[in-house]
Design an enzyme around this catalytic site. Structure first.
Site, PDB file in Angstrom:
ATOM      1  N   LYS A   1      -2.701   8.751   2.590  1.00 35.78           N
ATOM      2  CA  LYS A   1      -3.908   8.667   3.426  1.00 35.78           C
ATOM      3  C   LYS A   1      -3.650   9.285   4.813  1.00 35.78           C
ATOM      4  O   LYS A   1      -4.555   9.891   5.398  1.00 35.78           O
ATOM      5  CB  LYS A   1      -4.386   7.221   3.569  1.00 35.78           C
ATOM      6  CG  LYS A   1      -4.967   6.629   2.286  1.00 35.78           C
ATOM      7  CD  LYS A   1      -6.184   7.397   1.765  1.00 35.78           C
ATOM      8  CE  LYS A   1      -6.907   6.674   0.658  1.00 35.78           C
ATOM      9  NZ  LYS A   1      -7.890   7.522  -0.040  1.00 35.78           N
TER      10      LYS A   1
ATOM     11  N   TYR B   1       0.846  -1.207   0.000  1.00 38.81           N
ATOM     12  CA  TYR B   1       0.000   0.000   0.000  1.00 38.81           C
ATOM     13  C   TYR B   1       0.886   1.264   0.000  1.00 38.81           C
ATOM     14  O   TYR B   1       0.504   2.313  -0.507  1.00 38.81           O
ATOM     15  CB  TYR B   1      -0.957  -0.028   1.192  1.00 38.81           C
ATOM     16  CG  TYR B   1      -2.160   0.879   1.022  1.00 38.81           C
ATOM     17  CD1 TYR B   1      -3.104   0.643   0.025  1.00 38.81           C
ATOM     18  CD2 TYR B   1      -2.346   1.973   1.860  1.00 38.81           C
ATOM     19  CE1 TYR B   1      -4.206   1.478  -0.131  1.00 38.81           C
ATOM     20  CE2 TYR B   1      -3.448   2.806   1.715  1.00 38.81           C
ATOM     21  CZ  TYR B   1      -4.367   2.553   0.719  1.00 38.81           C
ATOM     22  OH  TYR B   1      -5.448   3.390   0.568  1.00 38.81           O
TER      23      TYR B   1
HETATM   24  N1  NAD Z   1     -11.563   0.050  -2.302  1.00 40.42           N
HETATM   25  C1  NAD Z   1     -11.044   0.038  -1.111  1.00 40.42           C
HETATM   26  O1  NAD Z   1     -10.680  -1.014  -0.581  1.00 40.42           O
HETATM   27  C2  NAD Z   1     -10.894   1.321  -0.351  1.00 40.42           C
HETATM   28  C3  NAD Z   1     -10.734   1.251   1.049  1.00 40.42           C
HETATM   29  C4  NAD Z   1     -10.606   2.428   1.761  1.00 40.42           C
HETATM   30  C5  NAD Z   1     -10.630   3.648   1.091  1.00 40.42           C
HETATM   31  N2  NAD Z   1     -10.774   3.667  -0.270  1.00 40.42           N
HETATM   32  C6  NAD Z   1     -10.810   4.973  -0.929  1.00 40.42           C
HETATM   33  O2  NAD Z   1     -12.081   5.198  -1.487  1.00 40.42           O
HETATM   34  C7  NAD Z   1     -11.946   6.178  -2.514  1.00 40.42           C
HETATM   35  C8  NAD Z   1     -12.685   5.704  -3.746  1.00 40.42           C
HETATM   36  O3  NAD Z   1     -11.992   4.614  -4.337  1.00 40.42           O
HETATM   37  P1  NAD Z   1     -12.694   3.286  -4.845  1.00 40.42           P
HETATM   38  O4  NAD Z   1     -12.077   2.168  -4.094  1.00 40.42           O
HETATM   39  O5  NAD Z   1     -14.152   3.450  -4.858  1.00 40.42           O
HETATM   40  O6  NAD Z   1     -12.118   3.134  -6.328  1.00 40.42           O
HETATM   41  P2  NAD Z   1     -12.609   3.750  -7.727  1.00 40.42           P
HETATM   42  O7  NAD Z   1     -11.501   3.426  -8.672  1.00 40.42           O
HETATM   43  O8  NAD Z   1     -13.957   3.274  -8.067  1.00 40.42           O
HETATM   44  O9  NAD Z   1     -12.678   5.318  -7.455  1.00 40.42           O
HETATM   45  C9  NAD Z   1     -11.543   6.147  -7.525  1.00 40.42           C
HETATM   46  C10 NAD Z   1     -12.001   7.412  -8.211  1.00 40.42           C
HETATM   47  O10 NAD Z   1     -10.944   8.374  -8.197  1.00 40.42           O
HETATM   48  C11 NAD Z   1     -11.097   9.111  -9.406  1.00 40.42           C
HETATM   49  N3  NAD Z   1      -9.886   9.862  -9.738  1.00 40.42           N
HETATM   50  C12 NAD Z   1      -8.608   9.418  -9.822  1.00 40.42           C
HETATM   51  N4  NAD Z   1      -7.806  10.422 -10.251  1.00 40.42           N
HETATM   52  C13 NAD Z   1      -8.595  11.531 -10.420  1.00 40.42           C
HETATM   53  C14 NAD Z   1      -8.371  12.859 -10.861  1.00 40.42           C
HETATM   54  N5  NAD Z   1      -7.147  13.295 -11.236  1.00 40.42           N
HETATM   55  N6  NAD Z   1      -9.435  13.709 -10.905  1.00 40.42           N
HETATM   56  C15 NAD Z   1     -10.674  13.300 -10.564  1.00 40.42           C
HETATM   57  N7  NAD Z   1     -10.958  12.043 -10.145  1.00 40.42           N
HETATM   58  C16 NAD Z   1      -9.920  11.177 -10.093  1.00 40.42           C
HETATM   59  C17 NAD Z   1     -11.403   8.042 -10.440  1.00 40.42           C
HETATM   60  O11 NAD Z   1     -11.959   8.613 -11.617  1.00 40.42           O
HETATM   61  C18 NAD Z   1     -12.391   7.178  -9.676  1.00 40.42           C
HETATM   62  O12 NAD Z   1     -13.702   7.625  -9.903  1.00 40.42           O
HETATM   63  C19 NAD Z   1     -10.456   6.400  -2.700  1.00 40.42           C
HETATM   64  O13 NAD Z   1     -10.061   7.532  -1.948  1.00 40.42           O
HETATM   65  C20 NAD Z   1      -9.861   5.141  -2.101  1.00 40.42           C
HETATM   66  O14 NAD Z   1      -8.533   5.318  -1.656  1.00 40.42           O
HETATM   67  C21 NAD Z   1     -10.923   2.539  -0.998  1.00 40.42           C
END
Ligand code: NAD
Length: 249
Positions: free
Chosen positions: A158, A151
């Site tokens: 984060k 990670y």
């Molecule tokens: N999936 C997991 O296990 C998890 C766990 C904890 C936190 N998160 C966090 O949740 C959030 C959403 O991620 P997710 O897991 O739903 O994945 P996801 O890939 O569906 O969403 C990530 C989003 O970030 C957007 N993005 C990336 N670069 C960008 C930019 N330059 N401008 C605008 N948008 C941009 C993408 O278009 C996408 O819609 C993130 O912050 C991720 O770190 C995810």
């Protein structure tokens, strides 16, 4: 819980996105959702499943002028809003493996820019649009606190995001705007597939839940709905785990 509230949801890429879980929870609670998308490719994906009447606005958070333009467009089209869900992160896949001391300067800065600074920029331009009692919710992960395999640079970003939540909560308090993060458990989304050996991460995480079942985007979305609502007016600057207890064990 969100009757009459207008909420901007940033970060839906597809129906697996955590932001999509949030959008659905907001709609079910009576709120209206406005979406931002990163680029035309994502707009194309989004337009297949979001309600036809939804307002979709482009916003690439790597560009301050684009963020400013996005909020100006939303202001012109819908006026004031009640909340923002920031569910955006990015790091180069080559930084999400190996040793942290191999992280490049540019890779480090990119992860910080998209995954942490973007919340500050969104707060800056969103502030004018948010009504009193407004609420900003972002998404973080336990890798900010513990050294989770691969990670790496995202865990560091984060940690920065979580500190930003606390400082923003302090500085936006006078405007009656709350800022919180949800620390979501690992969920199979597009973002996770960038982490090397993500299958092990998902398996290990599921094993460590209290009931052996990973948290869902719906469960994360429901807590976002709560944080956006007036039920949570006493909560700001906080990080709430929605991970089925993974952080406990
Ligand atoms: N999936 C997991 O296990 C998890 C766990 C904890 C936190 N998160 C966090 O949740 C959030 C959403 O991620 P997710 O897991 O739903 O994945 P996801 O890939 O569906 O969403 C990530 C989003 O970030 C957007 N993005 C990336 N670069 C960008 C930019 N330059 N401008 C605008 N948008 C941009 C993408 O278009 C996408 O819609 C993130 O912050 C991720 O770190 C995810």
């Amino acid at each position: 819980m969100l009757n009459g509230k207008k909420i901007l949801v940033m970060g839906v890429a597809n129906q697996r996105s955590i932001a999509w879980g949030c959008a659905q929870a907001i709609t079910q609670a009576g709120g209206e959702v406005i979406y931002t998308y990163q680029n035309d490719r994502i707009k194309h994906s989004l337009s297949k499943f979001v309600p036809e009447t939804s307002l979709l606005v482009e916003c690439d958070v790597s560009d301050d002028a684009a963020i400013e333009q996005t909020f100006a467009e939303i202001k012109a089209k819908v006026g004031q809003i009640d909340g923002i869900v920031h569910a955006i992160a990015y790091a180069n896949p080559e930084e999400l493996e190996g040793k942290v001391y191999e992280t490049s300067r540019s890779g480090y800065l990119l992860a910080q820019e998209i995954s942490a600074y973007s919340l500050i920029a969104v707060a800056k331009y969103g502030r004018d649009l948010l009504k009193p009692n407004g609420s900003i919710v972002t998404m973080t992960y336990f890798g900010s606190e513990r050294a989770v395999p691969n990670y790496n640079v995202m865990g560091i970003a984060k940690a920065s995001l979580e500190a930003s939540v606390r400082y923003l909560a302090r500085d936006l308090g006078a405007d009656q705007i709350r800022v919180n993060a949800i620390s979501a458990g690992a969920i199979k989304t597009l973002a996770v597939t960038g982490v090397k050996d993500f299958r092990s991460l998902l398996e290990e995480s599921e094993k460590r839940t209290v009931d052996g079942q990973s948290v869902t985007i719906e469960e994360v979305g429901n807590v976002a709905g709560f944080l956006l609502s007036d039920m949570a007016t006493g909560v700001t600057g906080d990080i709430i785990y929605v991970d089925k207890g993974v952080h406990l064990q």
